[in-house]
Design a protein around this motif. Structure first.
Motif, PDB file in Angstrom:
ATOM      1  N   ILE A  76      12.220 -47.440 -16.861  1.00 39.00           N
ATOM      2  CA  ILE A  76      12.416 -48.450 -15.817  1.00 39.00           C
ATOM      3  C   ILE A  76      11.394 -49.577 -15.948  1.00 39.00           C
ATOM      4  O   ILE A  76      11.724 -50.748 -15.791  1.00 39.00           O
ATOM      5  CB  ILE A  76      12.337 -47.814 -14.413  1.00 39.00           C
ATOM      6  N   VAL A  77      10.168 -49.220 -16.245  1.00 37.16           N
ATOM      7  CA  VAL A  77       9.106 -50.222 -16.285  1.00 37.16           C
ATOM      8  C   VAL A  77       9.304 -51.229 -17.417  1.00 37.16           C
ATOM      9  O   VAL A  77       8.797 -52.342 -17.364  1.00 37.16           O
ATOM     10  CB  VAL A  77       7.715 -49.547 -16.344  1.00 37.16           C
ATOM     11  N   LYS A  78      10.095 -50.862 -18.413  1.00 36.14           N
ATOM     12  CA  LYS A  78      10.406 -51.804 -19.492  1.00 36.14           C
ATOM     13  C   LYS A  78      11.130 -53.032 -18.953  1.00 36.14           C
ATOM     14  O   LYS A  78      11.054 -54.105 -19.536  1.00 36.14           O
ATOM     15  CB  LYS A  78      11.273 -51.121 -20.563  1.00 36.14           C
ATOM     16  N   GLU A  79      11.839 -52.859 -17.853  1.00 40.76           N
ATOM     17  CA  GLU A  79      12.600 -53.946 -17.236  1.00 40.76           C
ATOM     18  C   GLU A  79      11.742 -54.781 -16.282  1.00 40.76           C
ATOM     19  O   GLU A  79      12.186 -55.790 -15.766  1.00 40.76           O
ATOM     20  CB  GLU A  79      13.788 -53.371 -16.449  1.00 40.76           C
ATOM     21  N   THR A  80      10.520 -54.330 -16.032  1.00 40.73           N
ATOM     22  CA  THR A  80       9.648 -54.984 -15.059  1.00 40.73           C
ATOM     23  C   THR A  80       8.682 -55.915 -15.769  1.00 40.73           C
ATOM     24  O   THR A  80       8.017 -55.527 -16.722  1.00 40.73           O
ATOM     25  CB  THR A  80       8.858 -53.927 -14.261  1.00 40.73           C
ATOM     26  N   GLU A  81       8.591 -57.147 -15.284  1.00 40.80           N
ATOM     27  CA  GLU A  81       7.736 -58.126 -15.928  1.00 40.80           C
ATOM     28  C   GLU A  81       6.420 -58.342 -15.200  1.00 40.80           C
ATOM     29  O   GLU A  81       5.416 -58.651 -15.821  1.00 40.80           O
ATOM     30  CB  GLU A  81       8.483 -59.462 -16.044  1.00 40.80           C
ATOM     31  N   ASN A  82       6.411 -58.216 -13.893  1.00 38.76           N
ATOM     32  CA  ASN A  82       5.241 -58.589 -13.108  1.00 38.76           C
ATOM     33  C   ASN A  82       4.509 -57.372 -12.557  1.00 38.76           C
ATOM     34  O   ASN A  82       4.589 -57.068 -11.374  1.00 38.76           O
ATOM     35  CB  ASN A  82       5.645 -59.511 -11.950  1.00 38.76           C
ATOM     36  N   LEU A  83       3.780 -56.693 -13.407  1.00 38.34           N
ATOM     37  CA  LEU A  83       2.978 -55.564 -12.958  1.00 38.34           C
ATOM     38  C   LEU A  83       1.556 -56.045 -12.677  1.00 38.34           C
ATOM     39  O   LEU A  83       1.028 -56.899 -13.388  1.00 38.34           O
ATOM     40  CB  LEU A  83       2.945 -54.470 -14.018  1.00 38.34           C
ATOM     41  N   SER A  84       0.950 -55.460 -11.676  1.00 41.55           N
ATOM     42  CA  SER A  84      -0.442 -55.794 -11.367  1.00 41.55           C
ATOM     43  C   SER A  84      -1.335 -55.269 -12.486  1.00 41.55           C
ATOM     44  O   SER A  84      -0.938 -54.361 -13.242  1.00 41.55           O
ATOM     45  CB  SER A  84      -0.852 -55.151 -10.045  1.00 41.55           C
ATOM     46  N   PRO A  85      -2.539 -55.786 -12.609  1.00 33.77           N
ATOM     47  CA  PRO A  85      -3.464 -55.269 -13.625  1.00 33.77           C
ATOM     48  C   PRO A  85      -3.702 -53.763 -13.475  1.00 33.77           C
ATOM     49  O   PRO A  85      -3.762 -53.045 -14.468  1.00 33.77           O
ATOM     50  CB  PRO A  85      -4.745 -56.073 -13.377  1.00 33.77           C
TER      51      PRO A  85
ATOM     52  N   ALA B  60      13.102 -25.468 -13.242  1.00 32.12           N
ATOM     53  CA  ALA B  60      12.352 -26.376 -14.105  1.00 32.12           C
ATOM     54  C   ALA B  60      10.872 -26.284 -13.767  1.00 32.12           C
ATOM     55  O   ALA B  60      10.495 -26.438 -12.606  1.00 32.12           O
ATOM     56  CB  ALA B  60      12.836 -27.808 -13.917  1.00 32.12           C
ATOM     57  N   SER B  61      10.062 -26.043 -14.780  1.00 30.67           N
ATOM     58  CA  SER B  61       8.617 -25.956 -14.573  1.00 30.67           C
ATOM     59  C   SER B  61       8.080 -27.300 -14.099  1.00 30.67           C
ATOM     60  O   SER B  61       8.748 -28.334 -14.196  1.00 30.67           O
ATOM     61  CB  SER B  61       7.927 -25.565 -15.872  1.00 30.67           C
ATOM     62  N   TYR B  62       6.848 -27.291 -13.620  1.00 28.28           N
ATOM     63  CA  TYR B  62       6.225 -28.546 -13.199  1.00 28.28           C
ATOM     64  C   TYR B  62       6.164 -29.522 -14.364  1.00 28.28           C
ATOM     65  O   TYR B  62       6.396 -30.710 -14.207  1.00 28.28           O
ATOM     66  CB  TYR B  62       4.820 -28.311 -12.646  1.00 28.28           C
ATOM     67  N   GLY B  63       5.854 -29.015 -15.541  1.00 28.62           N
ATOM     68  CA  GLY B  63       5.781 -29.866 -16.722  1.00 28.62           C
ATOM     69  C   GLY B  63       7.118 -30.518 -17.044  1.00 28.62           C
ATOM     70  O   GLY B  63       7.180 -31.702 -17.372  1.00 28.62           O
ATOM     71  N   THR B  64       8.192 -29.748 -16.928  1.00 30.56           N
ATOM     72  CA  THR B  64       9.532 -30.300 -17.171  1.00 30.56           C
ATOM     73  C   THR B  64       9.863 -31.371 -16.145  1.00 30.56           C
ATOM     74  O   THR B  64      10.350 -32.455 -16.490  1.00 30.56           O
ATOM     75  CB  THR B  64      10.594 -29.183 -17.128  1.00 30.56           C
ATOM     76  N   GLN B  65       9.568 -31.083 -14.883  1.00 28.93           N
ATOM     77  CA  GLN B  65       9.844 -32.048 -13.829  1.00 28.93           C
ATOM     78  C   GLN B  65       9.041 -33.335 -14.042  1.00 28.93           C
ATOM     79  O   GLN B  65       9.596 -34.443 -13.972  1.00 28.93           O
ATOM     80  CB  GLN B  65       9.494 -31.455 -12.461  1.00 28.93           C
ATOM     81  N   LEU B  66       7.755 -33.191 -14.334  1.00 30.16           N
ATOM     82  CA  LEU B  66       6.913 -34.371 -14.557  1.00 30.16           C
ATOM     83  C   LEU B  66       7.331 -35.127 -15.812  1.00 30.16           C
ATOM     84  O   LEU B  66       7.287 -36.360 -15.849  1.00 30.16           O
ATOM     85  CB  LEU B  66       5.444 -33.965 -14.645  1.00 30.16           C
ATOM     86  N   GLY B  67       7.744 -34.403 -16.836  1.00 36.51           N
ATOM     87  CA  GLY B  67       8.208 -35.046 -18.060  1.00 36.51           C
ATOM     88  C   GLY B  67       9.439 -35.903 -17.815  1.00 36.51           C
ATOM     89  O   GLY B  67       9.546 -37.026 -18.318  1.00 36.51           O
TER      90      GLY B  67
ATOM     91  N   LEU C 266      -1.019 -40.471 -22.183  1.00 38.66           N
ATOM     92  CA  LEU C 266      -0.874 -39.068 -21.790  1.00 38.66           C
ATOM     93  C   LEU C 266       0.407 -38.476 -22.356  1.00 38.66           C
ATOM     94  O   LEU C 266       0.403 -37.363 -22.898  1.00 38.66           O
ATOM     95  CB  LEU C 266      -0.891 -38.949 -20.267  1.00 38.66           C
ATOM     96  N   LYS C 267       1.499 -39.220 -22.273  1.00 33.78           N
ATOM     97  CA  LYS C 267       2.777 -38.727 -22.805  1.00 33.78           C
ATOM     98  C   LYS C 267       2.666 -38.470 -24.309  1.00 33.78           C
ATOM     99  O   LYS C 267       3.136 -37.452 -24.807  1.00 33.78           O
ATOM    100  CB  LYS C 267       3.899 -39.723 -22.521  1.00 33.78           C
TER     101      LYS C 267
ATOM    102  N   ILE D  90      10.355 -37.227 -14.905  1.00 31.01           N
ATOM    103  CA  ILE D  90       9.938 -38.369 -14.080  1.00 31.01           C
ATOM    104  C   ILE D  90       9.234 -39.406 -14.951  1.00 31.01           C
ATOM    105  O   ILE D  90       9.487 -40.612 -14.825  1.00 31.01           O
ATOM    106  CB  ILE D  90       9.020 -37.898 -12.930  1.00 31.01           C
ATOM    107  N   THR D  91       8.375 -38.958 -15.836  1.00 30.79           N
ATOM    108  CA  THR D  91       7.654 -39.868 -16.729  1.00 30.79           C
ATOM    109  C   THR D  91       8.624 -40.639 -17.609  1.00 30.79           C
ATOM    110  O   THR D  91       8.504 -41.857 -17.766  1.00 30.79           O
ATOM    111  CB  THR D  91       6.645 -39.087 -17.593  1.00 30.79           C
ATOM    112  N   ASP D  92       9.593 -39.945 -18.203  1.00 26.24           N
ATOM    113  CA  ASP D  92      10.579 -40.611 -19.068  1.00 26.24           C
ATOM    114  C   ASP D  92      11.338 -41.701 -18.316  1.00 26.24           C
ATOM    115  O   ASP D  92      11.508 -42.811 -18.825  1.00 26.24           O
ATOM    116  CB  ASP D  92      11.565 -39.596 -19.653  1.00 26.24           C
TER     117      ASP D  92
END
Length: 74
Positions: A35-44, A19-26, A56-57, A28-30
């Motif tokens: 996961i972050v959709k489930e998170t409510e308390n993110l710092s600014p 898997a290319s770096y782009g595939t790996q990063l893609g 970027l995506k 991870i990004t997905d």
């Protein structure tokens, strides 16, 4: 191309064949964006980084679509 200073170049080359770096990063990004959709308390700072990652995506997806369209025209 695997830079000669990246860890074990032999291992890096084998991983890159899977898997290319782009595939790996893609992937991870997905997962991260899902996961972050489930998170409510993110710092600014995290919220700003999240917005930048989403932007970027989107830009990467546009580049991929343009490339696919250009390939069809060739």
């Amino acid at each position: 191309m695997i830079p000669p200073v990246s860890g074990d170049a032999g291992i890096e080359a084998q991983v890159f064949q899977l898997a290319s770096y782009g595939t790996q990063l893609g992937q991870i990004t997905d997962v991260l964006l899902d996961i972050v959709k489930e998170t409510e308390n993110l710092s600014p700072k995290a919220l700003e980084s999240l917005k930048e990652l989403q932007t970027l995506k989107t830009k990467i997806e546009v580049i991929k679509k343009r490339s696919a369209q250009a390939a069809k025209l060739e």
